[in-house]
Design a protein around this motif. Structure first.
Motif, PDB file in Angstrom:
ATOM      1  N   PHE A  56      -6.554   4.975  13.628  1.00  0.00           N
ATOM      2  CA  PHE A  56      -6.062   4.466  12.344  1.00  0.00           C
ATOM      3  C   PHE A  56      -4.554   4.254  12.363  1.00  0.00           C
ATOM      4  CE2 PHE A  56     -10.087   6.464  11.253  1.00  0.00           C
ATOM      5  CZ  PHE A  56     -10.680   5.473  10.477  1.00  0.00           C
TER       6      PHE A  56
ATOM      7  N   ASN B  83     -13.026  10.136  10.197  1.00  0.00           N
ATOM      8  CA  ASN B  83     -13.207   8.690  10.240  1.00  0.00           C
ATOM      9  C   ASN B  83     -13.488   8.134   8.838  1.00  0.00           C
ATOM     10  OD1 ASN B  83     -13.490   6.267  11.988  1.00  0.00           O
ATOM     11  ND2 ASN B  83     -15.556   6.263  11.143  1.00  0.00           N
TER      12      ASN B  83
ATOM     13  N   ASN C 289     -10.532   6.014   6.779  1.00  0.00           N
ATOM     14  CA  ASN C 289     -10.920   4.630   6.517  1.00  0.00           C
ATOM     15  C   ASN C 289     -10.856   4.331   5.017  1.00  0.00           C
ATOM     16  OD1 ASN C 289     -12.161   1.991   7.311  1.00  0.00           O
ATOM     17  ND2 ASN C 289     -13.837   2.756   6.042  1.00  0.00           N
ATOM     18  N   PHE C 290     -11.347   5.267   4.211  1.00  0.00           N
ATOM     19  CA  PHE C 290     -11.373   5.051   2.770  1.00  0.00           C
ATOM     20  C   PHE C 290      -9.960   5.108   2.173  1.00  0.00           C
ATOM     21  CE2 PHE C 290     -12.103   6.148  -1.683  1.00  0.00           C
ATOM     22  CZ  PHE C 290     -13.140   5.275  -2.014  1.00  0.00           C
TER      23      PHE C 290
ATOM     24  N   LEU D 153      -7.015   4.653   3.622  1.00  0.00           N
ATOM     25  CA  LEU D 153      -6.113   3.591   4.081  1.00  0.00           C
ATOM     26  C   LEU D 153      -6.599   2.193   3.697  1.00  0.00           C
ATOM     27  CD1 LEU D 153      -5.284   4.957   7.653  1.00  0.00           C
ATOM     28  CD2 LEU D 153      -3.824   5.054   5.625  1.00  0.00           C
ATOM     29  N   ASN D 154      -7.880   1.944   3.813  1.00  0.00           N
ATOM     30  CA  ASN D 154      -8.395   0.584   3.618  1.00  0.00           C
ATOM     31  C   ASN D 154      -8.926   0.305   2.222  1.00  0.00           C
ATOM     32  OD1 ASN D 154      -7.830   0.008   6.347  1.00  0.00           O
ATOM     33  ND2 ASN D 154      -9.773   0.913   6.984  1.00  0.00           N
ATOM     34  N   GLU D 155      -9.562   1.295   1.598  1.00  0.00           N
ATOM     35  CA  GLU D 155     -10.097   1.072   0.255  1.00  0.00           C
ATOM     36  C   GLU D 155      -9.047   1.381  -0.820  1.00  0.00           C
ATOM     37  OE1 GLU D 155     -12.624   0.274  -2.938  1.00  0.00           O
ATOM     38  OE2 GLU D 155     -12.818  -0.238  -0.816  1.00  0.00           O
TER      39      GLU D 155
ATOM     40  N   LYS E 214      -5.852   1.858  -0.194  1.00  0.00           N
ATOM     41  CA  LYS E 214      -4.578   1.266   0.210  1.00  0.00           C
ATOM     42  C   LYS E 214      -3.433   2.279   0.229  1.00  0.00           C
ATOM     43  CE  LYS E 214      -6.716  -2.664   0.342  1.00  0.00           C
ATOM     44  NZ  LYS E 214      -7.162  -3.203   1.655  1.00  0.00           N
ATOM     45  N   CYS E 215      -3.760   3.539   0.573  1.00  0.00           N
ATOM     46  CA  CYS E 215      -2.717   4.553   0.710  1.00  0.00           C
ATOM     47  C   CYS E 215      -1.997   4.374   2.042  1.00  0.00           C
ATOM     48  CB  CYS E 215      -3.323   5.952   0.647  1.00  0.00           C
ATOM     49  SG  CYS E 215      -4.130   6.343  -0.925  1.00  0.00           S
ATOM     50  N   THR E 216      -0.812   4.901   2.146  1.00  0.00           N
ATOM     51  CA  THR E 216      -0.071   4.866   3.404  1.00  0.00           C
ATOM     52  C   THR E 216      -0.046   6.274   3.994  1.00  0.00           C
ATOM     53  OG1 THR E 216       2.037   5.323   2.323  1.00  0.00           O
ATOM     54  CG2 THR E 216       1.381   3.003   2.534  1.00  0.00           C
TER      55      THR E 216
END
Length: 410
Positions: free
Chosen positions: A299, A325, A329-330, A332-334, A336-338
């Motif tokens: 990631f 995983n 994934n959730f 960062l991608n859902e 949109k956290c950094t």
């Protein structure tokens, strides 16, 4: 010995035949005629009827006799029958009965009632006794007065209640096979030196049932010395002793390696984080660390990022690879956290994805889409607060403002 072998071979002659001329002469299989239970019944009807009456199938009986032909020599009326009936009366099913006999066939040749009655005298229930037997049937072959009773009496003498002792033996039945003078008593003395009071001795034993089975002078006291020599205050070591004693039961070499590694990461030995990191690294292998590092790296986390995360939340390496995983994934991608945001609220990684993260996100996502709250709100903070606080802050509050109900899923 030769006479015994001849007698057993003669009794089994009707049951067995060589596999083939090309195989070892001493290897046998049951003949096809043995598949018919009539042949076995004709040869040893009382034995067969006894086993069958307690639920053992023809296959079970055949396997038992093949693996343990000495059963054919057991005293049917005086030991074998009473013992099997006693085991069945304790609630041991026919499948477990077959397993217990296979593990320790000698229980059919000794008076196991004496052992059972001893446990009953020390307030063990029949259900507890059956559990102990299934876990460690060899205890039934010990002379109760000589080997078991003195150890039970000693455990009572140090202040353990009947309930404490039953829990201890249920968890670690092998404790009753340890030497009283060379193992149990010295172990209790070491614990006294470490914790200082009798109440704490009992607390330690009850919190870690396998504690008395170790060479505590070498392992426990040795590991305490290793930690204090690396600058860990004794007060913090004491916390570790009660919170996660297993760390102090690693081999001295293993703990030394872990402590050096934690020190090299730059974690101060005077902090609780040092102990938490030591606990984590002592409970996972190098290969597990590498596998989990690879998941985080997938990631975009660098080696430096991962070390930073580990230093603020050592438990991040105890999370399963599957959950790492899913969570990363959730987040960062859902959501949109950094990574810097995750680093500020790292405990979010430890929460349940299904029970907390996903339900709360479903509420926040609706509020964001309706412009009720701003996108830059600390979403991870919202994941961390208590259920009551979240409900008040993001459900009840905005239900009144918008006149709409946003359901918090459970």
């Amino acid at each position: 010995m030769a006479a015994m072998f001849h007698l057993v071979s003669k009794r089994l002659h009707h049951f067995l035949k060589p596999i083939s001329a090309s195989t070892t002469n001493h290897v046998y299989l049951f003949s096809s005629s043995c598949v018919n239970s009539t042949h076995l019944s004709d040869e040893h009807p009382p034995l067969m009827n006894l086993f069958k009456s307690h639920g053992l199938t023809h296959t079970h009986i055949k396997n038992l006799i093949t693996d343990h032909p000495g059963i054919l020599q057991a005293d049917l009326e005086n030991t074998l029958k009473p013992n099997i009936e006693l085991l069945s009366s304790l609630g041991i099913s026919h499948l477990n009965l077959e397993k217990v006999i296979s593990l320790r066939p000698r229980i059919l040749f000794v008076d196991i009632l004496q052992v059972v009655e001893l446990f009953r005298a020390y307030c063990f229930s029949d259900n507890q006794i059956s559990t102990i037997i299934m876990k460690y049937p060899v205890l039934l072959t010990y002379k109760p007065g000589k080997y078991l009773k003195p150890k039970l009496d000693y455990l009572i003498s140090i202040g353990l209640s009947s309930e404490d002792i039953s829990r201890l033996v249920l968890a670690e039945p092998t404790i009753l096979t340890r030497s009283l003078e060379n193992q149990l008593m010295p172990s209790v003395e070491v614990i006294r030196r470490v914790v200082g009071s009798e109440s704490r001795v009992l607390k330690a034993i009850k919190s870690c049932h396998r504690l008395l089975g170790y060479n505590l002078e070498k392992v426990l006291e040795g590991n305490i010395t290793i930690l204090t020599n690396h600058g860990v205050p004794r007060s913090i070591v004491d916390k570790l002793f009660y919170i996660h004693m297993n760390t102090l039961l690693n081999s001295n070499g293993r703990l030394t390696k872990v402590v050096v590694r934690v020190s090299d990461l730059g974690i101060s030995p005077k902090t609780n984080t040092f102990i938490l990191a030591t606990r984590v690294l002592s409970s996972i292998s190098d290969s597990v660390w590498e596998r989990k590092k690879d998941v985080y790296s997938s990631f975009g986390l660098s080696e430096e990022n991962l070390i930073t995360l580990f230093k603020v939340l050592p438990s991040c390496m105890l999370i399963s690879e599957k959950k790492i995983n899913k969570m990363m994934n959730f987040l960062l991608n859902e959501m949109k956290c950094t990574f810097p945001c995750i680093l500020k609220q790292p405990l979010v990684l430890l929460h349940s994805f299904e029970k907390r993260i996903l339900p709360r996100w479903s509420v926040l996502r609706v509020l964001i889409s309706k412009d009720v709250i701003k996108k830059d709100i600390s979403l991870l903070y919202a994941m961390r607060i208590s259920e009551k606080r979240f409900f008040e802050k993001f459900v009840v509050k905005y239900e009144k403002v918008r006149g709409e109900k946003v359901a918090l899923q459970s």
